[in-house]
Design an enzyme around this catalytic site. Sequence first.
Site, PDB file in Angstrom:
ATOM      1  N   GLU A 107      32.750  35.894  32.552  1.00 62.26           N
ATOM      2  CA  GLU A 107      31.986  35.018  31.668  1.00 62.26           C
ATOM      3  C   GLU A 107      32.477  35.078  30.218  1.00 62.26           C
ATOM      4  O   GLU A 107      32.744  36.169  29.678  1.00 62.26           O
ATOM      5  CB  GLU A 107      30.494  35.394  31.683  1.00 62.26           C
ATOM      6  CG  GLU A 107      29.762  34.981  32.929  1.00 62.26           C
ATOM      7  CD  GLU A 107      28.261  34.970  32.713  1.00 62.26           C
ATOM      8  OE1 GLU A 107      27.823  34.688  31.572  1.00 62.26           O
ATOM      9  OE2 GLU A 107      27.523  35.252  33.678  1.00 62.26           O
ATOM     10  N   GLY A 117      28.484  29.005  36.593  1.00 57.95           N
ATOM     11  CA  GLY A 117      29.757  29.163  37.309  1.00 57.95           C
ATOM     12  C   GLY A 117      29.637  28.685  38.747  1.00 57.95           C
ATOM     13  O   GLY A 117      30.543  28.023  39.271  1.00 57.95           O
ATOM     14  N   HIS A 129      33.833  25.550  31.981  1.00 54.10           N
ATOM     15  CA  HIS A 129      34.290  26.391  33.098  1.00 54.10           C
ATOM     16  C   HIS A 129      35.676  25.953  33.565  1.00 54.10           C
ATOM     17  O   HIS A 129      35.994  24.760  33.541  1.00 54.10           O
ATOM     18  CB  HIS A 129      33.326  26.289  34.281  1.00 54.10           C
ATOM     19  CG  HIS A 129      32.028  27.001  34.063  1.00 54.10           C
ATOM     20  ND1 HIS A 129      31.797  28.280  34.513  1.00 54.10           N
ATOM     21  CD2 HIS A 129      30.907  26.619  33.402  1.00 54.10           C
ATOM     22  CE1 HIS A 129      30.586  28.659  34.160  1.00 54.10           C
ATOM     23  NE2 HIS A 129      30.020  27.676  33.484  1.00 54.10           N
ATOM     24  N   ASN A 159      25.289  35.194  24.147  1.00 54.26           N
ATOM     25  CA  ASN A 159      26.058  36.133  24.964  1.00 54.26           C
ATOM     26  C   ASN A 159      26.036  37.526  24.344  1.00 54.26           C
ATOM     27  O   ASN A 159      25.728  37.695  23.155  1.00 54.26           O
ATOM     28  CB  ASN A 159      27.522  35.664  25.067  1.00 54.26           C
ATOM     29  CG  ASN A 159      27.693  34.509  26.031  1.00 54.26           C
ATOM     30  OD1 ASN A 159      27.154  34.511  27.126  1.00 54.26           O
ATOM     31  ND2 ASN A 159      28.456  33.503  25.595  1.00 54.26           N
ATOM     32  N   ASN A 175      34.552  29.976  30.554  1.00 52.04           N
ATOM     33  CA  ASN A 175      34.127  30.871  31.637  1.00 52.04           C
ATOM     34  C   ASN A 175      35.139  30.744  32.771  1.00 52.04           C
ATOM     35  O   ASN A 175      35.498  29.618  33.158  1.00 52.04           O
ATOM     36  CB  ASN A 175      32.730  30.466  32.124  1.00 52.04           C
ATOM     37  CG  ASN A 175      31.673  30.628  31.038  1.00 52.04           C
ATOM     38  OD1 ASN A 175      31.241  31.743  30.729  1.00 52.04           O
ATOM     39  ND2 ASN A 175      31.272  29.519  30.427  1.00 52.04           N
ATOM     40  N   CYS A 187      26.774  34.212  37.987  1.00 52.42           N
ATOM     41  CA  CYS A 187      26.841  33.221  36.914  1.00 52.42           C
ATOM     42  C   CYS A 187      26.353  31.898  37.503  1.00 52.42           C
ATOM     43  O   CYS A 187      27.047  31.309  38.350  1.00 52.42           O
ATOM     44  CB  CYS A 187      28.262  33.091  36.386  1.00 52.42           C
ATOM     45  SG  CYS A 187      28.439  31.863  35.067  1.00 52.42           S
ATOM     46  N   CYS A 191      22.811  28.459  30.528  1.00 53.52           N
ATOM     47  CA  CYS A 191      22.820  29.692  31.326  1.00 53.52           C
ATOM     48  C   CYS A 191      21.950  29.441  32.552  1.00 53.52           C
ATOM     49  O   CYS A 191      20.724  29.403  32.443  1.00 53.52           O
ATOM     50  CB  CYS A 191      22.298  30.876  30.519  1.00 53.52           C
ATOM     51  SG  CYS A 191      22.345  32.438  31.446  1.00 53.52           S
ATOM     52  N   GLY A 192      22.598  29.274  33.695  1.00 51.29           N
ATOM     53  CA  GLY A 192      21.852  28.895  34.900  1.00 51.29           C
ATOM     54  C   GLY A 192      20.888  29.971  35.355  1.00 51.29           C
ATOM     55  O   GLY A 192      19.711  29.689  35.629  1.00 51.29           O
TER      56      GLY A 192
HETATM   57  N1  LIG Z   1      28.747  33.085  29.454  1.00 46.72           N
HETATM   58  C1  LIG Z   1      28.249  31.703  29.471  1.00 46.72           C
HETATM   59  C2  LIG Z   1      26.714  31.707  29.217  1.00 46.72           C
HETATM   60  C3  LIG Z   1      25.930  32.398  30.335  1.00 46.72           C
HETATM   61  C4  LIG Z   1      26.158  31.735  31.666  1.00 46.72           C
HETATM   62  C5  LIG Z   1      25.725  32.520  32.895  1.00 46.72           C
HETATM   63  N2  LIG Z   1      25.109  33.804  32.655  1.00 46.72           N
HETATM   64  C6  LIG Z   1      24.903  31.655  33.826  1.00 46.72           C
HETATM   65  O1  LIG Z   1      24.064  32.163  34.587  1.00 46.72           O
HETATM   66  O2  LIG Z   1      25.170  30.410  33.835  1.00 46.72           O
HETATM   67  C7  LIG Z   1      28.950  30.892  28.382  1.00 46.72           C
HETATM   68  O3  LIG Z   1      29.407  31.489  27.393  1.00 46.72           O
HETATM   69  O4  LIG Z   1      29.021  29.666  28.542  1.00 46.72           O
END
Ligand SMILES: N[C@H](CCC[C@H](N)C(=O)O)C(=O)O
Length: 276
Positions: free
Chosen positions: A200, A212, A151, A65, A182, A209, A74-75
């Site tokens: 996030e 997310g 999440h 991050n 998240n 996200c 990270c999707g």
């Molecule tokens: N901030 C997230 C990682 C990136 C997730 C997000 N950018 C996605 O596309 O899933 C975490 O600390 O778990």
Amino acid sequence: MRIDFTKMHGLGNDFVVLDGRKQRLPALDAAFATALADRHTGIGCDQLIVLEPSEHGDFRMRIFNADGSEVEACGNATRAVGLLHGRPARIETLGGMISASPCDGGISVEMGKPRFDWDAIPLAYAMDTHTMPLAWEGLASPVAVNVGNPHVIFFVDDPYAIDMERLGPLIETDPVFPERVNVNVAGITARDAITLRVWERGAGLTRACGTGACATAIGAMTRGLVDRKVTVTLPGGPLQIEWREDGEIVMTGPATESFRGNFDPADYGLAAGSTD
Ligand SMILES: N[C@H](CCC[C@H](N)C(=O)O)C(=O)O
């Protein structure tokens, strides 16, 4: 020794991608990640993504991050590296093995199966994760789910009426989430449509996200609010999420390469050529 990078994004959630299989990188620590992620003195990104060789899949994807924390999933970045790979890929991550495949809708990713147990989120103590008996000012009774990363999902009338800049960090860092979390605020607009905004962990309010969207879709499905295929619309655009009968979460959406470049790690006071 200059380092090559690829700047990419998934619906505006943006990344600096370094391929550690083709070049020696400095130590992958918080200092390196935060320096590159800085939008004034660095390249600027929500997450730094590093590709490495893998004994279990086509390659390993490490995710940092903007605050320097290394995380499990990270999707949106998974779709981005799937685009770079250009063909189906099995990807090793801290959150487990996942797969990405180019398809008509961009890139389709099998994100794994959701986990709902309180200690799998994780939470600091046992409680019902389907409807957490907690509230943060007007946000109450969320779902908690782990989709590789943690999440919490609040269902609200209007996600754009929520003060995410204030409530996001308050919830992200609440001690009930020992690894932070998240924060998702979602509105149900139809049996196959969700509107979503995400604060996030380690990156703040992003335009999209991917995990997310997966977590929110699963949470809504477990509450019977939507069917097993939904469109989740984030500020940066829509993602298609399906919770397959075998339990696998499948996310489909676009990925974009913005530009390529290179930098000298010495410009960031980073030792060149060392690998961890
Ligand atoms: N901030 C997230 C990682 C990136 C997730 C997000 N950018 C996605 O596309 O899933 C975490 O600390 O778990």
